[in-house]
Design a protein around this motif. Structure first.
Motif, PDB file in Angstrom:
ATOM      1  N   GLY A 437       0.832  -0.992   0.100  1.00 55.98           N
ATOM      2  CA  GLY A 437      -0.170  -0.127  -0.081  1.00 55.98           C
ATOM      3  C   GLY A 437       0.949   1.271   0.096  1.00 55.98           C
ATOM      4  O   GLY A 437       2.131   1.336   0.098  1.00 55.98           O
ATOM      5  N   ASP A 438       0.153   2.484  -0.140  1.00 57.55           N
ATOM      6  CA  ASP A 438       0.886   3.495  -0.237  1.00 57.55           C
ATOM      7  C   ASP A 438       1.670   3.949   0.929  1.00 57.55           C
ATOM      8  O   ASP A 438       1.437   3.833   2.074  1.00 57.55           O
ATOM      9  N   GLY A 439       3.014   4.530   0.634  1.00 54.28           N
ATOM     10  CA  GLY A 439       4.076   4.917   1.666  1.00 54.28           C
ATOM     11  C   GLY A 439       4.820   3.889   2.300  1.00 54.28           C
ATOM     12  O   GLY A 439       5.828   4.359   3.153  1.00 54.28           O
ATOM     13  N   HIS A 440       4.583   2.620   1.810  1.00 58.95           N
ATOM     14  CA  HIS A 440       5.663   1.570   2.474  1.00 58.95           C
ATOM     15  C   HIS A 440       6.296   1.110   1.276  1.00 58.95           C
ATOM     16  O   HIS A 440       5.870   0.797   0.467  1.00 58.95           O
ATOM     17  N   PRO A 441       7.619   0.800   1.421  1.00 60.89           N
ATOM     18  CA  PRO A 441       8.564   0.369   0.162  1.00 60.89           C
ATOM     19  C   PRO A 441       8.170  -0.843  -0.560  1.00 60.89           C
ATOM     20  O   PRO A 441       8.331  -1.377  -1.464  1.00 60.89           O
ATOM     21  N   ARG A 442       7.209  -1.763   0.507  1.00 58.95           N
ATOM     22  CA  ARG A 442       6.773  -3.137  -0.111  1.00 58.95           C
ATOM     23  C   ARG A 442       5.859  -3.186  -1.278  1.00 58.95           C
ATOM     24  O   ARG A 442       5.676  -4.003  -1.973  1.00 58.95           O
ATOM     25  N   GLN A 443       5.166  -1.910  -1.327  1.00 59.93           N
ATOM     26  CA  GLN A 443       4.573  -1.623  -2.602  1.00 59.93           C
ATOM     27  C   GLN A 443       5.392  -1.739  -3.829  1.00 59.93           C
ATOM     28  O   GLN A 443       4.821  -2.205  -4.813  1.00 59.93           O
ATOM     29  N   HIS A 444       6.459  -1.238  -3.792  1.00 64.95           N
ATOM     30  CA  HIS A 444       7.294  -1.092  -5.192  1.00 64.95           C
ATOM     31  C   HIS A 444       8.330  -2.104  -5.190  1.00 64.95           C
ATOM     32  O   HIS A 444       8.951  -2.164  -6.122  1.00 64.95           O
ATOM     33  N   ALA A 445       8.743  -2.859  -4.110  1.00 63.91           N
ATOM     34  CA  ALA A 445       9.667  -3.579  -4.013  1.00 63.91           C
ATOM     35  C   ALA A 445       9.811  -4.827  -3.391  1.00 63.91           C
ATOM     36  O   ALA A 445      11.047  -5.461  -2.980  1.00 63.91           O
ATOM     37  N   LYS A 505      14.733  -0.712  -5.363  1.00 63.39           N
ATOM     38  CA  LYS A 505      15.128   0.804  -5.334  1.00 63.39           C
ATOM     39  C   LYS A 505      14.632   1.842  -4.233  1.00 63.39           C
ATOM     40  O   LYS A 505      15.144   2.411  -3.677  1.00 63.39           O
ATOM     41  N   ALA A 506      13.225   1.255  -3.924  1.00 67.19           N
ATOM     42  CA  ALA A 506      12.282   1.900  -2.813  1.00 67.19           C
ATOM     43  C   ALA A 506      12.888   1.313  -1.486  1.00 67.19           C
ATOM     44  O   ALA A 506      13.455   0.409  -1.263  1.00 67.19           O
ATOM     45  N   ASP A 507      12.870   2.536  -0.565  1.00 71.74           N
ATOM     46  CA  ASP A 507      13.193   2.294   0.772  1.00 71.74           C
ATOM     47  C   ASP A 507      12.396   3.127   1.664  1.00 71.74           C
ATOM     48  O   ASP A 507      11.292   3.860   1.115  1.00 71.74           O
ATOM     49  N   TYR A 508      12.201   3.160   3.019  1.00 72.91           N
ATOM     50  CA  TYR A 508      11.562   3.751   3.944  1.00 72.91           C
ATOM     51  C   TYR A 508      11.303   5.496   3.545  1.00 72.91           C
ATOM     52  O   TYR A 508      10.520   5.839   3.989  1.00 72.91           O
ATOM     53  N   VAL A 509      12.593   5.816   3.169  1.00 72.35           N
ATOM     54  CA  VAL A 509      12.708   7.273   2.932  1.00 72.35           C
ATOM     55  C   VAL A 509      12.146   7.611   1.539  1.00 72.35           C
ATOM     56  O   VAL A 509      11.254   8.697   1.440  1.00 72.35           O
ATOM     57  N   GLN A 510      12.407   6.744   0.906  1.00 73.07           N
ATOM     58  CA  GLN A 510      11.735   6.960  -0.704  1.00 73.07           C
ATOM     59  C   GLN A 510      11.150   5.569  -1.264  1.00 73.07           C
ATOM     60  O   GLN A 510      11.597   4.873  -2.001  1.00 73.07           O
TER      61      GLN A 510
END
Length: 553
Positions: A437-445, A505-510
């Motif tokens: 879900g939005d805001g957590h890197p698990r959505q993208h990575a 590439k996603a992390d908790y900051v980006q």
């Protein structure tokens, strides 16, 4: 080597084939003439031919060098040497790359993308760039009972991936009982059962529940069993965010027992969403949880789970810290209770306990964007405002809007221990899911993170297990017909990725950076990632579960 010597060497090779003498003579003459590259003329047509890659077919076996021929939305054949048999409109050279079925994400929160009016958003790029070709929605008990109407909307709008849906306990209960903490009477329970039965007959793959979340948390085990039976009758599955992953109510092990009891009494497979041991009170419990599930499986019960490879979970701040009794009746009732000094003191005491369970205010990162607290830990926001963490949390809950998935209240809660994560991951019945879900890197990575960290770097599992538990095992667990495997006749959901470049590439900051390393991704035979770039098609389909004959009107 001279032409004469080379020709005589080819002639000796022809004799070594041990063919009949006339055939040896003919082959020898051809070889002497230098016809060493004679290959059969292709006799069949294909749209796409993927050749030369290390292929994992979705089963649990090792990879092999093999090709995939595709026509339309189906796989024609899988095997070696298909370039000699097929004329393809397009050939994709997968030499040095990994070829697998498109990945299946059985637990997602994609509404920002899936429900957008923008077709570019409905491509679901966060999932495509991970190699995902199919997602599940309606999880955590959130699925609408109006399955057919929702399917029609999604099909009319178009999606980049395939979509499978659950009916959820939350909307079913809320439609009949609202947000009240009470049991249904006989007539109300019958209405709720009818909603579940109707959704199953319209194509839902099962009933999902989020018993940790109000108002679902107000449902008794008996109530859940009664509703889950309607899914069981129609060949579905029970997918659950269990009632307690920590020590909030009945405890982690008590919650596991409830999951198993529901499955036994209702008579259907159970699937535990994002299995974990959440918080310091239960760190180190993975072994006990696994032993209990293994015992149930040995006794013949169908039990599986999914997991994301992160040490931080994601939910809303209210769900994480408010006691469930405080939200009986919804937000308005919560704020009325906070206006009463004695009741408000009880709420604040419970919130302090819940913060401690999650590792304190320093372990909670506010991930929603555009708010004064965005990208701060709860402790940092409290310090900046001169507030106690509980008071800071109440301000966010009051000002941050409604809904468990509202972005203002979204948090990343750092509450898991790596040893538990590793142990769950090694189990052959634990699948991969993003819970994205939005805001957590698990959505993208999620999938690249699991590959890069747990397969390549730390070798917790191997590549074959990673692919099997992200494709074929997932399809088998949830009954996705014709998907999850690279087999003739199956739908052409095919992933080609670079094993040296597939990474998050996603992390908790980006958290919104797209992953890398997917070279090609076909969804129903249509290229959605083409040489690393996303296309603009929307070939996804809304999948339907088919109940057994005689179980629906």
């Amino acid at each position: 080597m001279s032409g004469g010597r080379a020709g005589h060497a080819r002639l000796r090779a022809a004799h070594a084939l041990r063919l009949p003498r006339p055939a040896r003579c003919l082959v020898g003459l051809l070889l002497l003439a230098g016809c060493t590259n004679v290959t059969p003329t292709p006799t069949a047509d294909a749209d796409t031919l993927i050749h030369g890659g290390l292929l994992f077919d979705g089963g649990d076996g090792p990879g092999r060098i093999a090709d995939v021929a595709i026509r339309g939305d189906r796989i024609l054949e899988v095997g070696p040497g298909l370039r000699q048999r097929y004329r393809a409109a397009r050939e994709l050279d997968a030499t040095g790359l990994v070829v697998s079925p498109g990945l299946i994400d059985p637990h997602t929160h994609p509404d920002t993308y899936l429900r957008s009016t923008d077709p570019a958003m409905r491509r679901l790029l966060p999932w495509l760039h991970q190699g995902v070709s199919t997602i599940f929605i309606g999880i955590d008990g959130g699925g609408t009972p109006d399955i057919a109407a929702d399917r029609a909307r999604l099909e009319a709008a178009g999606t980049g991936t395939n979509v499978a849906a659950y009916v959820g306990l939350g909307p079913v209960r809320r439609r009949v009982l609202g947000d009240d903490a009470r049991a249904p009477d006989a007539d109300e329970l019958a209405r709720m059962r009818g909603l579940v039965a109707g959704a199953m007959c319209e194509g839902a793959f099962g009933l999902s529940a989020g018993l940790f979340y109000a108002p679902q948390s107000f449902a008794s085990t008996d109530e859940v069993v009664a509703l889950v039976r309607e899914a069981a009758i129609r060949g579905g599955i029970y997918d659950t965010h269990q009632r307690d992953e920590s020590s909030y109510s009945l405890g982690l092990m008590g919650s596991i027992e409830e999951v198993l009891e529901i499955g036994r009494r209702a008579g259907l497979p159970v699937h535990i969403a994002h299995i974990k041991a959440l918080g310091a009170d239960v760190h180190g419990s993975a072994g006990e949880v696994i032993a209990r599930i293994e015992r149930a499986r040995d006794e013949g019960q169908q039990v599986t789970a999914d997991q994301y490879p992160w040490l931080a979970s994601s939910t809303s701040l209210g769900a994480a810290v408010l006691p469930r009794w405080a939200v009986d009746g919804g937000r308005a009732a919560l704020f009325e209770r906070l206006d009463d000094p004695a009741t408000a003191a009880r709420i604040r005491d419970a919130m302090r306990d819940n913060l401690q369970r999650r590792g304190g205010a320093d372990a909670i990162l506010m991930t929603g964007s555009g708010w004064p607290w965005s990208a701060l830990t709860l402790q940092a926001f409290a310090d900046a405002e001169g507030l106690d963490p509980v008071e800071a949390a109440l301000r966010i809950i009051r000002e941050g809007g409604t809904g468990r998935t509202g972005s203002a209240q979204r948090i990343a809660s750092f509450n898991m221990h790596r040893d538990d994560v590793d142990l769950f991951m090694r189990q052959p019945w634990v699948l991969t899911a993003s819970d994205g879900g939005d805001g957590h890197p698990r959505q993208h990575a999620t999938f690249p993170e699991k590959y890069a960290r747990f397969v390549v770097q730390d070798q917790v599992i191997d590549l074959a297990a990673f692919i099997h538990r992200s494709t074929g095992l997932t399809a088998t667990t949830f009954g996705l017909e014709g998907r999850g495997f690279l087999r003739a006749g199956h739908h052409a959901d095919v992933l080609v990725f670079d094993p040296g470049a597939y990474a998050p590439k996603a992390d908790y900051v980006q958290p919104h950076l797209l992953s890398e390393g997917v070279v090609h991704l076909l969804v129903n035979g249509v290229a959605m990632i083409d040489t690393g770039l996303a296309t603009h098609d929307l070939p996804g389909r809304v999948l339907q579960h088919r109940p057994p004959p005689g179980t629906c009107p």
